[in-house]
Design a protein around this motif. Structure first.
Motif, PDB file in Angstrom:
ATOM      1  N   ALA A 142     -20.651  66.298 -79.100  1.00 58.49           N
ATOM      2  CA  ALA A 142     -22.634  66.184 -78.786  1.00 58.49           C
ATOM      3  C   ALA A 142     -23.120  66.846 -77.512  1.00 58.49           C
ATOM      4  CB  ALA A 142     -22.058  64.305 -78.983  1.00 58.49           C
ATOM      5  N   GLY A 143     -24.081  66.909 -77.713  1.00 57.97           N
ATOM      6  CA  GLY A 143     -24.268  67.693 -76.400  1.00 57.97           C
ATOM      7  C   GLY A 143     -24.249  69.240 -76.433  1.00 57.97           C
ATOM      8  N   SER A 144     -23.640  69.748 -76.758  1.00 58.52           N
ATOM      9  CA  SER A 144     -22.212  71.537 -76.866  1.00 58.52           C
ATOM     10  C   SER A 144     -23.470  72.103 -77.260  1.00 58.52           C
ATOM     11  CB  SER A 144     -21.526  71.251 -77.318  1.00 58.52           C
ATOM     12  OG  SER A 144     -21.181  70.880 -79.068  1.00 58.52           O
ATOM     13  N   LEU A 145     -23.618  73.660 -77.104  1.00 54.83           N
ATOM     14  CA  LEU A 145     -23.903  74.182 -78.072  1.00 54.83           C
ATOM     15  C   LEU A 145     -23.631  74.490 -79.776  1.00 54.83           C
ATOM     16  CD1 LEU A 145     -26.517  76.864 -78.062  1.00 54.83           C
ATOM     17  CD2 LEU A 145     -24.373  78.181 -77.415  1.00 54.83           C
ATOM     18  N   GLU A 146     -22.576  73.957 -79.727  1.00 58.47           N
ATOM     19  CA  GLU A 146     -22.115  74.085 -81.729  1.00 58.47           C
ATOM     20  C   GLU A 146     -22.942  72.952 -81.932  1.00 58.47           C
ATOM     21  OE1 GLU A 146     -20.808  74.979 -78.393  1.00 58.47           O
ATOM     22  OE2 GLU A 146     -19.582  76.656 -79.547  1.00 58.47           O
ATOM     23  N   TRP A 147     -23.457  71.648 -81.254  1.00 57.58           N
ATOM     24  CA  TRP A 147     -23.264  71.128 -81.725  1.00 57.58           C
ATOM     25  C   TRP A 147     -24.978  70.900 -81.924  1.00 57.58           C
ATOM     26  CZ3 TRP A 147     -27.472  67.245 -80.288  1.00 57.58           C
ATOM     27  CH2 TRP A 147     -27.947  66.056 -80.962  1.00 57.58           C
ATOM     28  N   TYR A 148     -26.307  71.245 -80.932  1.00 53.27           N
ATOM     29  CA  TYR A 148     -27.642  71.651 -81.355  1.00 53.27           C
ATOM     30  C   TYR A 148     -27.706  72.343 -82.041  1.00 53.27           C
ATOM     31  CZ  TYR A 148     -28.611  69.298 -76.593  1.00 53.27           C
ATOM     32  OH  TYR A 148     -29.374  68.821 -75.802  1.00 53.27           O
ATOM     33  N   GLY A 198     -27.831  76.157 -70.972  1.00 48.04           N
ATOM     34  CA  GLY A 198     -27.572  76.995 -73.398  1.00 48.04           C
ATOM     35  C   GLY A 198     -28.860  77.338 -74.095  1.00 48.04           C
ATOM     36  N   LEU A 199     -29.851  77.374 -73.196  1.00 51.16           N
ATOM     37  CA  LEU A 199     -31.705  77.749 -72.979  1.00 51.16           C
ATOM     38  C   LEU A 199     -31.118  78.815 -74.079  1.00 51.16           C
ATOM     39  CD1 LEU A 199     -34.262  76.510 -73.870  1.00 51.16           C
ATOM     40  CD2 LEU A 199     -34.476  78.101 -71.828  1.00 51.16           C
ATOM     41  N   ILE A 200     -30.723  80.590 -72.874  1.00 44.59           N
ATOM     42  CA  ILE A 200     -31.055  81.225 -74.776  1.00 44.59           C
ATOM     43  C   ILE A 200     -29.476  81.207 -75.710  1.00 44.59           C
ATOM     44  CG2 ILE A 200     -30.618  83.850 -73.906  1.00 44.59           C
ATOM     45  CD1 ILE A 200     -31.206  82.589 -70.715  1.00 44.59           C
ATOM     46  N   ASP A 201     -29.233  81.406 -75.141  1.00 45.48           N
ATOM     47  CA  ASP A 201     -28.131  80.914 -76.349  1.00 45.48           C
ATOM     48  C   ASP A 201     -28.630  80.551 -77.424  1.00 45.48           C
ATOM     49  OD1 ASP A 201     -25.883  82.343 -75.223  1.00 45.48           O
ATOM     50  OD2 ASP A 201     -24.732  80.892 -74.630  1.00 45.48           O
ATOM     51  N   PHE A 202     -29.099  79.026 -77.238  1.00 50.22           N
ATOM     52  CA  PHE A 202     -29.274  78.038 -78.362  1.00 50.22           C
ATOM     53  C   PHE A 202     -30.799  79.563 -78.728  1.00 50.22           C
ATOM     54  CE2 PHE A 202     -31.936  73.824 -79.288  1.00 50.22           C
ATOM     55  CZ  PHE A 202     -31.627  74.000 -80.613  1.00 50.22           C
ATOM     56  N   ASP A 204     -35.366  68.972 -76.305  1.00 51.38           N
ATOM     57  CA  ASP A 204     -38.075  69.908 -76.822  1.00 51.38           C
ATOM     58  C   ASP A 204     -37.246  69.984 -77.844  1.00 51.38           C
ATOM     59  OD1 ASP A 204     -38.205  67.160 -75.268  1.00 51.38           O
ATOM     60  OD2 ASP A 204     -38.372  68.890 -74.169  1.00 51.38           O
ATOM     61  N   LEU A 205     -36.987  71.033 -77.549  1.00 50.00           N
ATOM     62  CA  LEU A 205     -37.234  72.222 -78.833  1.00 50.00           C
ATOM     63  C   LEU A 205     -36.240  71.759 -80.618  1.00 50.00           C
ATOM     64  CD1 LEU A 205     -35.517  74.868 -77.116  1.00 50.00           C
ATOM     65  CD2 LEU A 205     -37.886  74.760 -77.409  1.00 50.00           C
ATOM     66  N   LEU A 206     -35.364  71.108 -79.976  1.00 50.66           N
ATOM     67  CA  LEU A 206     -34.193  69.977 -81.471  1.00 50.66           C
ATOM     68  C   LEU A 206     -35.661  70.059 -82.353  1.00 50.66           C
ATOM     69  CD1 LEU A 206     -32.207  70.827 -83.383  1.00 50.66           C
ATOM     70  CD2 LEU A 206     -31.564  68.450 -81.955  1.00 50.66           C
ATOM     71  N   ALA A 207     -35.921  68.812 -81.350  1.00 46.36           N
ATOM     72  CA  ALA A 207     -37.242  67.676 -81.524  1.00 46.36           C
ATOM     73  C   ALA A 207     -38.818  68.556 -82.446  1.00 46.36           C
ATOM     74  CB  ALA A 207     -37.262  66.731 -80.894  1.00 46.36           C
ATOM     75  N   ALA A 208     -38.696  69.186 -81.799  1.00 49.08           N
ATOM     76  CA  ALA A 208     -39.968  70.249 -82.587  1.00 49.08           C
ATOM     77  C   ALA A 208     -39.402  71.038 -83.563  1.00 49.08           C
ATOM     78  CB  ALA A 208     -39.979  71.333 -81.337  1.00 49.08           C
ATOM     79  N   LEU A 209     -38.139  71.774 -83.490  1.00 45.14           N
ATOM     80  CA  LEU A 209     -37.967  72.017 -85.249  1.00 45.14           C
ATOM     81  C   LEU A 209     -38.041  70.883 -86.020  1.00 45.14           C
ATOM     82  CD1 LEU A 209     -34.967  74.558 -83.618  1.00 45.14           C
ATOM     83  CD2 LEU A 209     -37.063  75.663 -84.415  1.00 45.14           C
ATOM     84  N   LYS A 210     -36.979  69.520 -85.484  1.00 46.24           N
ATOM     85  CA  LYS A 210     -37.204  68.935 -86.750  1.00 46.24           C
ATOM     86  C   LYS A 210     -38.316  68.229 -86.942  1.00 46.24           C
ATOM     87  CE  LYS A 210     -32.856  67.006 -85.933  1.00 46.24           C
ATOM     88  NZ  LYS A 210     -32.248  66.006 -84.894  1.00 46.24           N
ATOM     89  N   ALA A 211     -39.345  68.218 -86.341  1.00 51.13           N
ATOM     90  CA  ALA A 211     -40.833  68.138 -86.490  1.00 51.13           C
ATOM     91  C   ALA A 211     -41.764  68.516 -87.093  1.00 51.13           C
ATOM     92  CB  ALA A 211     -41.745  67.307 -85.795  1.00 51.13           C
TER      93      ALA A 211
END
Length: 280
Positions: free
Chosen positions: A61-67, A118-122, A257-264
């Protein structure tokens, strides 16, 4: 379906060739452009791994792979329909883009607060289309960082020089704030901004006139804010609507925030897209 990072794919190419697996394929959809590895056929099963089972464990949890594992898969964004921009001497002001196309827009403001490592890789590996409204001093101080986001598909737009409220100020003051930032951003990134967001969303008719005179096609507010992984709706509908604009900031929890936006956006049956593609 989670993304398979490009660096992992490159690392296993020799092994895949040895095992005569088929080549990797790419799905042309917006988020499914993430590369996936073809599964072996029943006639050519893979040998059992000799390594520890932990190699296939769930990502931490919290790793780039997890996101990446949490990112939904979206259909391809619809081809943009031309927006009818007003022919007056003022830029339009929009809380949401006036369209019924099944798209929503992720926007990030400021640029001077925090830049998660990790933002750019994400953004790159999940193929997240982001529009950045930057203050020119922050853009100048962290130019390389924002250029990297640009290189993976982000767009830089205008958010003034000093981030002061514009409403009620003189035309000359507002024009200097907007044109001055546009000039600086053009010098830093090689492209003049065509969209503008006033600080705090505060504006008046003078703002719209000055924005137009500085080359802005439209001025934007927002319909949802996202902070610390939670989407907060600013309209009676508690679901993302076509054309909605989601606002977040360069803060420590930006990846959440990005992940929450994508899910919404996914729950609403929409696809994230770039604002500039739909405002021409």
């Amino acid at each position: 379906m989670s993304a398979t990072p490009v660096r992992r794919i490159l690392a296993v190419v020799p092994l895949l060739a040895l095992l005569t697996l088929s080549a990797c394929t790419a799905n042309p959809t917006l988020h499914a452009r993430r590369i996936t590895t073809a599964q072996p056929t029943p006639s050519a099963p893979l040998p059992r791994p000799s390594t520890s089972p932990s190699a296939t464990a769930e990502p931490a949890a919290g790793s780039l792979e997890w996101y990446l594992s949490q990112v939904p898969t979206f259909p391809e964004a619809p081809p943009p329909q031309p927006m009818q921009l007003p022919a007056t001497g003022a830029a339009p002001f929009w809380h949401r883009l006036p369209t019924d196309q099944k798209v929503a827009f992720i926007t990030i403001d400021d640029g001077g607060l925090a830049r998660p490592p990790g933002l750019i890789d994400f953004i790159w590996e999940a193929r997240i289309p982001v529009t950045m409204f930057l203050n020119s001093p922050a853009a100048a101080e962290h130019t390389d960082y924002f250029r990297q986001i640009e290189a993976v598909g982000g767009i830089v737009e205008n958010h003034t020089i000093t981030h002061n409220s514009l409403a009620g100020r003189s035309y000359d003051y507002q024009k200097q704030e907007i044109c001055g930032a546009a000039d600086k951003l053009e010098g830093l990134f090689g492209k003049r901004p065509t969209l503008f967001r006033p600080p705090f969303g505060e504006h008046d008719s003078t703002t719209l006139k000055a924005a137009h005179d500085c080359g802005a096609k439209a001025v934007f507010h927002w319909t949802e804010t996202v902070h610390e992984g939670k989407v907060r709706y600013q309209t009676p509908e508690k679901v993302v609507q076509p054309g909605d604009i989601l606002l977040m900031h360069f803060r420590p929890a930006l990846m959440d925030d990005l992940l929450a936006a994508l899910k919404a956006i996914h729950r609403a049956g929409l696809t994230p897209a770039l604002l500039t593609e739909y405002v021409r």
